[in-house]
Write a protein that holds these residues in place. Structure first.
Motif, PDB file in Angstrom:
ATOM      1  N   ALA A 159     -15.472   4.363  11.905  1.00  0.00           N
ATOM      2  CA  ALA A 159     -15.363   4.827  10.512  1.00  0.00           C
ATOM      3  C   ALA A 159     -14.391   6.009  10.410  1.00  0.00           C
ATOM      4  O   ALA A 159     -14.062   5.819   9.270  1.00  0.00           O
ATOM      5  N   ASN A 160     -13.820   6.932  11.288  1.00  0.00           N
ATOM      6  CA  ASN A 160     -13.177   7.530  11.194  1.00  0.00           C
ATOM      7  C   ASN A 160     -11.326   7.120  10.430  1.00  0.00           C
ATOM      8  O   ASN A 160     -10.365   7.756  10.616  1.00  0.00           O
ATOM      9  N   ALA A 161     -11.432   5.833  10.526  1.00  0.00           N
ATOM     10  CA  ALA A 161     -10.174   5.367  10.546  1.00  0.00           C
ATOM     11  C   ALA A 161     -10.100   5.408   8.543  1.00  0.00           C
ATOM     12  O   ALA A 161      -8.794   4.895   7.822  1.00  0.00           O
ATOM     13  N   ILE A 162     -11.301   5.416   8.354  1.00  0.00           N
ATOM     14  CA  ILE A 162     -11.608   5.768   6.406  1.00  0.00           C
ATOM     15  C   ILE A 162     -10.786   6.444   6.176  1.00  0.00           C
ATOM     16  O   ILE A 162     -11.458   7.555   6.615  1.00  0.00           O
ATOM     17  N   THR A 163      -9.971   6.986   5.385  1.00  0.00           N
ATOM     18  CA  THR A 163      -9.292   7.866   4.829  1.00  0.00           C
ATOM     19  C   THR A 163      -9.200   7.892   3.285  1.00  0.00           C
ATOM     20  O   THR A 163     -10.059   6.718   2.679  1.00  0.00           O
ATOM     21  N   THR A 164      -9.279   8.322   2.553  1.00  0.00           N
ATOM     22  CA  THR A 164      -8.606   8.902   1.230  1.00  0.00           C
ATOM     23  C   THR A 164      -7.138   9.576   0.979  1.00  0.00           C
ATOM     24  O   THR A 164      -7.109  10.605   1.294  1.00  0.00           O
ATOM     25  N   SER A 165      -6.501   9.015   0.010  1.00  0.00           N
ATOM     26  CA  SER A 165      -5.038   9.127   0.143  1.00  0.00           C
ATOM     27  C   SER A 165      -4.757   9.251  -1.692  1.00  0.00           C
ATOM     28  O   SER A 165      -5.540   7.779  -2.125  1.00  0.00           O
ATOM     29  N   ARG A 166      -3.694   9.912  -2.327  1.00  0.00           N
ATOM     30  CA  ARG A 166      -3.393  10.178  -3.314  1.00  0.00           C
ATOM     31  C   ARG A 166      -2.145   9.764  -3.325  1.00  0.00           C
ATOM     32  O   ARG A 166      -1.257   9.471  -2.887  1.00  0.00           O
ATOM     33  N   ARG A 167      -2.262   8.484  -3.909  1.00  0.00           N
ATOM     34  CA  ARG A 167      -0.141   7.156  -4.680  1.00  0.00           C
ATOM     35  C   ARG A 167       0.488   7.582  -5.294  1.00  0.00           C
ATOM     36  O   ARG A 167       1.658   7.634  -5.074  1.00  0.00           O
ATOM     37  N   LEU A 168       0.064   7.868  -6.332  1.00  0.00           N
ATOM     38  CA  LEU A 168      -0.189   8.100  -7.126  1.00  0.00           C
ATOM     39  C   LEU A 168      -0.570   9.432  -8.047  1.00  0.00           C
ATOM     40  O   LEU A 168      -0.910  10.222  -7.592  1.00  0.00           O
ATOM     41  N   ASN A 169      -0.016   9.670  -9.549  1.00  0.00           N
ATOM     42  CA  ASN A 169      -0.374  10.962 -10.462  1.00  0.00           C
ATOM     43  C   ASN A 169      -2.291  10.828 -10.565  1.00  0.00           C
ATOM     44  O   ASN A 169      -2.470  12.036 -10.243  1.00  0.00           O
ATOM     45  N   ARG A 170      -2.356   9.505 -10.535  1.00  0.00           N
ATOM     46  CA  ARG A 170      -3.872   9.793 -10.488  1.00  0.00           C
ATOM     47  C   ARG A 170      -4.382   8.344 -10.099  1.00  0.00           C
ATOM     48  O   ARG A 170      -5.278   7.348 -10.789  1.00  0.00           O
ATOM     49  N   PHE A 171      -3.753   7.964  -9.069  1.00  0.00           N
ATOM     50  CA  PHE A 171      -4.077   6.343  -8.144  1.00  0.00           C
ATOM     51  C   PHE A 171      -4.468   7.014  -7.169  1.00  0.00           C
ATOM     52  O   PHE A 171      -3.358   7.933  -6.617  1.00  0.00           O
ATOM     53  N   TYR A 172      -5.689   6.565  -6.368  1.00  0.00           N
ATOM     54  CA  TYR A 172      -6.071   7.235  -5.341  1.00  0.00           C
ATOM     55  C   TYR A 172      -6.961   6.429  -4.561  1.00  0.00           C
ATOM     56  O   TYR A 172      -7.371   5.335  -5.041  1.00  0.00           O
ATOM     57  N   LEU A 173      -6.304   5.594  -3.443  1.00  0.00           N
ATOM     58  CA  LEU A 173      -7.314   4.921  -2.471  1.00  0.00           C
ATOM     59  C   LEU A 173      -7.738   5.437  -1.648  1.00  0.00           C
ATOM     60  O   LEU A 173      -7.485   6.411  -0.681  1.00  0.00           O
ATOM     61  N   CYS A 174      -9.149   4.745  -1.290  1.00  0.00           N
ATOM     62  CA  CYS A 174     -10.251   5.273  -0.067  1.00  0.00           C
ATOM     63  C   CYS A 174     -10.429   3.786   0.234  1.00  0.00           C
ATOM     64  O   CYS A 174     -10.177   2.415   0.044  1.00  0.00           O
TER      65      CYS A 174
END
Length: 213
Positions: A159-174
């Motif tokens: 589960a530690n491999a799952i993260t949240t990142s901000r890719r664009l100004n209003r786009f987030y990837l989980c």
């Protein structure tokens, strides 16, 4: 039991845990969830427990027995439209929030109308083509909305491999960005739930005025 608890009592309980200012921000948020499977149903439950004021819930599927290993449904829900069954559960958690269920297939034509009032939209599809379609439509036609996309939660990895990142100004990837259901062949409740919690946390942070994961 819900009839014995007033709106004021339930609101006071949330304020006690979250604080008055934070809870007010959560109440004024309007969030759309596209897809109500393992990700979307769990995201919706967590946002309801937060007290997000308005949830728009969209899916074209009915509950199947194969959904019960990871989705927030019960045996008695089998055969029911997912938006209907999920809304019933959410009303039992907090009947004083606003829920707008849509039992339909999302398309580039109806997405702008259905999610027009949303500050934040969560993409929670299993199908890559649907993910791409919703992402493109939201980014091009709903400029007011921040988009949270989930990708990479299949299998039994850490589960530690799952993260949240901000890719664009209003786009987030989980997600972990790599674990694919087509390659791994399994979706297990713990990792799916962790990814859903990442998405719900990002919704919470955006509603509270934060822009970073």
């Amino acid at each position: 039991m819900t009839k014995q608890i007033t709106r004021q009592q339930l609101s006071a309980a949330l304020v006690e845990r979250h604080g008055q200012e934070r809870q007010q921000h959560l109440y004024t948020a309007s969030v759309g969830i596209a897809g109500l499977g393992g990700l979307g149903s769990n995201i919706a439950v967590q946002l309801t427990r937060l007290g997000i004021g308005y949830l728009i819930l969209a899916d074209c599927d009915r509950v199947e027995i194969s959904n019960l290993n990871r989705q927030s449904y019960r045996l008695c829900d089998i055969g029911r439209p997912k938006p209907e069954a999920l809304t019933e559960q959410l009303l039992q958690i907090n009947p004083y929030l606003c829920y707008e269920p849509h039992f339909l297939k999302l398309t580039p034509q109806n997405i702008p109308e259905i999610f027009a009032g949303c500050n934040i939209i969560c993409e929670a599809f299993d199908d890559p083509e649907q993910k791409a379609m919703l992402t493109e439509t939201v980014l091009q036609r709903l400029p007011q909305a921040k988009l949270i996309v989930c990708s990479g939660m299949a299998g039994a990895g850490s589960a530690n491999a799952i993260t949240t990142s901000r890719r664009l100004n209003r786009f987030y990837l989980c997600g972990d960005g790599t674990a694919d259901i087509a390659a791994d062949g399994s979706l297990l409740a713990p990792r799916v739930s962790v990814c859903a919690a990442h998405a719900a946390t990002m919704v919470m942070r955006l509603a509270l005025g934060f822009t970073t994961p």
